[in-house]
Design an enzyme around this catalytic site. Structure first.
Site, PDB file in Angstrom:
ATOM      1  N   GLU A 212       0.862  -1.232   0.001  1.00  0.00           N
ATOM      2  CA  GLU A 212      -0.024   0.045   0.065  1.00  0.00           C
ATOM      3  C   GLU A 212       0.896   1.170   0.068  1.00  0.00           C
ATOM      4  O   GLU A 212       0.547   2.176   0.917  1.00  0.00           O
ATOM      5  CB  GLU A 212      -0.957   0.012   1.431  1.00  0.00           C
ATOM      6  CG  GLU A 212      -1.863  -1.220   1.247  1.00  0.00           C
ATOM      7  CD  GLU A 212      -2.753  -1.326   2.399  1.00  0.00           C
ATOM      8  OE1 GLU A 212      -2.667  -0.808   3.324  1.00  0.00           O
ATOM      9  OE2 GLU A 212      -3.558  -2.393   2.370  1.00  0.00           O
ATOM     10  N   ASN A 253       2.306  -5.026  -3.274  1.00  0.00           N
ATOM     11  CA  ASN A 253       0.939  -5.524  -2.818  1.00  0.00           C
ATOM     12  C   ASN A 253      -0.009  -4.137  -2.508  1.00  0.00           C
ATOM     13  O   ASN A 253       0.492  -3.431  -1.782  1.00  0.00           O
ATOM     14  CB  ASN A 253       1.008  -6.314  -1.897  1.00  0.00           C
ATOM     15  CG  ASN A 253      -0.545  -7.204  -1.506  1.00  0.00           C
ATOM     16  OD1 ASN A 253      -0.788  -7.855  -2.461  1.00  0.00           O
ATOM     17  ND2 ASN A 253      -1.017  -7.019  -0.358  1.00  0.00           N
ATOM     18  N   HIS A 289      -9.906  -6.442  -2.185  1.00  0.00           N
ATOM     19  CA  HIS A 289     -10.935  -6.149  -1.205  1.00  0.00           C
ATOM     20  C   HIS A 289     -12.133  -5.485  -1.839  1.00  0.00           C
ATOM     21  O   HIS A 289     -12.195  -4.180  -2.108  1.00  0.00           O
ATOM     22  CB  HIS A 289     -10.490  -5.379   0.064  1.00  0.00           C
ATOM     23  CG  HIS A 289      -9.516  -6.190   0.842  1.00  0.00           C
ATOM     24  ND1 HIS A 289      -9.630  -7.281   1.448  1.00  0.00           N
ATOM     25  CD2 HIS A 289      -8.236  -5.953   0.999  1.00  0.00           C
ATOM     26  CE1 HIS A 289      -8.721  -7.629   1.932  1.00  0.00           C
ATOM     27  NE2 HIS A 289      -7.739  -6.924   1.690  1.00  0.00           N
ATOM     28  N   GLU A 319      -5.802 -11.020  -1.342  1.00  0.00           N
ATOM     29  CA  GLU A 319      -6.709 -10.907  -0.045  1.00  0.00           C
ATOM     30  C   GLU A 319      -7.948 -10.750  -0.475  1.00  0.00           C
ATOM     31  O   GLU A 319      -8.974 -10.075   0.160  1.00  0.00           O
ATOM     32  CB  GLU A 319      -5.963  -9.578   0.554  1.00  0.00           C
ATOM     33  CG  GLU A 319      -4.726  -9.771   0.821  1.00  0.00           C
ATOM     34  CD  GLU A 319      -4.233  -8.290   1.784  1.00  0.00           C
ATOM     35  OE1 GLU A 319      -4.897  -7.957   2.340  1.00  0.00           O
ATOM     36  OE2 GLU A 319      -3.031  -8.113   1.598  1.00  0.00           O
ATOM     37  N   ASP A 321     -11.931 -10.595  -0.700  1.00  0.00           N
ATOM     38  CA  ASP A 321     -13.192 -10.967  -0.061  1.00  0.00           C
ATOM     39  C   ASP A 321     -14.104  -9.984  -0.410  1.00  0.00           C
ATOM     40  O   ASP A 321     -13.546  -8.712  -0.916  1.00  0.00           O
ATOM     41  CB  ASP A 321     -13.067 -10.550   1.424  1.00  0.00           C
ATOM     42  CG  ASP A 321     -12.346  -9.533   2.088  1.00  0.00           C
ATOM     43  OD1 ASP A 321     -12.118  -8.480   1.319  1.00  0.00           O
ATOM     44  OD2 ASP A 321     -11.707  -9.610   2.862  1.00  0.00           O
TER      45      ASP A 321
END
Ligand code: NAG
Length: 399
Positions: A212, A253, A289, A319, A321
């Site tokens: 990030e 990432n 996400h 990741e 979701d």
């Protein structure tokens, strides 16, 4: 029923009913398929049926989904269905994985699915490789928690993604508020990356070296590293990681890499600059996400991944979701299924998308409070989203 179980039954061997949370069916299961009083044997996936509290089947928001599939699989030998990993590997991906934490290893009922290598053959530690866990005080390194996860992963031949060497969050106050000047922070950064990457050398497939580092518009996040050192802190981190573990893949990432936006453009430019300066970077990880009903289109996601690939790196979904506004309704659960299906198919459509990791698997345990973001409900039963993933891995579009 397999031959072994048949022989045992013929010999009059009496199985005890399975306990609450115990396994009661699935491919290869030779034990009893009945549960103790108060529990019912509920289909979870082809490898696993589980004894769940009987009463719980009526109180969960996604219980309607359980009526769309069989509730028990005892004739495993006739099943033709396969799990996330089998389908992902058959489609040419390296893995299908899960983000996991040490506390998860202590939950037997959780680990039945999390530990099944037909379902997950890759793992990303959720917290225990982050700076606050590995170097809580200056030059005092602590690896025992992360080592336990590595041991578990290796025991099943699971691929591991290190997460993460440099992040502005979960960064100890001694770094954030240390008041270090440029030269000192450079040496703090080099020391951290070198020690952590050396400790895990040879055990990881890929490191999230940075996490990030850009804002949504592609400008640099004003972290203590950027403000003190400038953009070369990224070079320093990648170079130190490459020196400490020459064979590990090195990734940047981030979230919001799901459309061709300013942040994706910043990563494309960064990858090119790093390569031009001789700095090794092998992958950009897209956290993914996402939000039910706001998931970008298949074409947007594919375009974003392809533009990163065109800069000269692999990509991965790291990741995944997809949260919703509760209460869950059947319409939202169906939309969540489509959105999972879209994200999975996007990776399937990009040859250099090496694999997919989801951020946990059951709504019982998610970093998102009250968002029902995962493919299994709180009682470990597959939601429509589970079948959206299965379809996506098979290349089937849920529309
Ligand atoms: C930090 O020092 C390096 C040289 O060691 C220099 O290139 C860089 O510009 C400096 N960063 C800042 C923000 O002054």
């Amino acid at each position: 029923m397999n031959l072994y179980a048949s022989i045992l039954l013929a010999a009059g061997h009496a199985y005890a009913a399975q306990p609450l949370w115990g396994q009661c069916g699935g491919i290869g299961w030779t034990g009893d398929t009945t549960c103790v009083s108060g529990a019912a044997c509920v289909f979870s996936n082809d490898w696993y049926s589980q004894c769940l509290p009987s009463s719980s089947t009526t109180i969960r928001p996604s219980s309607s989904s359980s009526t769309t599939r069989p509730v028990s699989t005892t004739s495993a030998s006739t099943s033709t269905a396969t799990g996330f990993v089998d389908l992902a590997v058959a489609a040419g991906k390296q893995y299908f994985g899960i983000m996991i934490d040490n506390s998860d290893l202590e939950k037997p009922e959780y680990m039945v699915i999390a530990g099944n290598t037909h379902i997950f053959n890759q793992a990303t530690p959720g917290n225990r490789m982050k700076w606050d866990a590995t170097e809580p005080s200056r030059n005092q390194f602590s690896f025992s928690a992360a080592d336990a996860l590595v041991t578990w992963a290796q025991s099943g031949g699971r691929q591991l993604r290190g997460h993460t060497l440099v992040w502005h969050n979960q960064l100890p106050a001694w770094v954030t508020n240390g008041g270090f000047n440029n030269a000192t922070l450079v040496s703090v950064l080099q020391n951290h990356v070198t020690n952590v990457a050396k400790h895990f050398a040879g055990k990881l497939k890929t490191w999230d070296v940075t996490n990030e580092i850009f804002n949504e518009d592609g400008t640099w996040r004003q972290s203590v590293f950027y403000k003190t050192i400038g953009e070369y802190y990224v070079d320093i981190a990648f170079r130190a990681a490459a020196a400490a573990d020459p064979n590990v893949g090195l990734a940047a990432n981030d979230y919001n890499l799901d459309t061709t936006n300013g942040k994706v453009a910043a990563y494309v430019a960064l990858v090119k600059r790093l390569k031009a300066r001789g700095v090794k970077i092998t992958q950009v990880g897209s956290q993914a996400h996402l939000t039910v009903g706001q998931t970008p289109s298949f074409n947007s996601m594919v375009s974003a991944l392809n533009s990163l690939v065109a800069a000269g790196v692999d990509v991965a979904i790291t990741e995944l979701d997809i949260r919703m506004q509760l209460p869950a309704t059947s319409a939202k659960l169906e939309q969540q299924k489509k959105d999972y299906n879209t994200a999975i198919r996007a990776c399937m459509a990009v040859p250099r998308c090496v694999g997919i990791t989801i951020a946990g698997y059951t709504d019982k345990y998610s970093w998102i409070q009250n968002g029902a973001p995962l493919p299994y409900d709180e009682n470990y039963r597959p939601k429509p989203a589970y079948y959206g993933i299965i379809d996506g891995l098979k290349g089937i579009a849920d529309t």
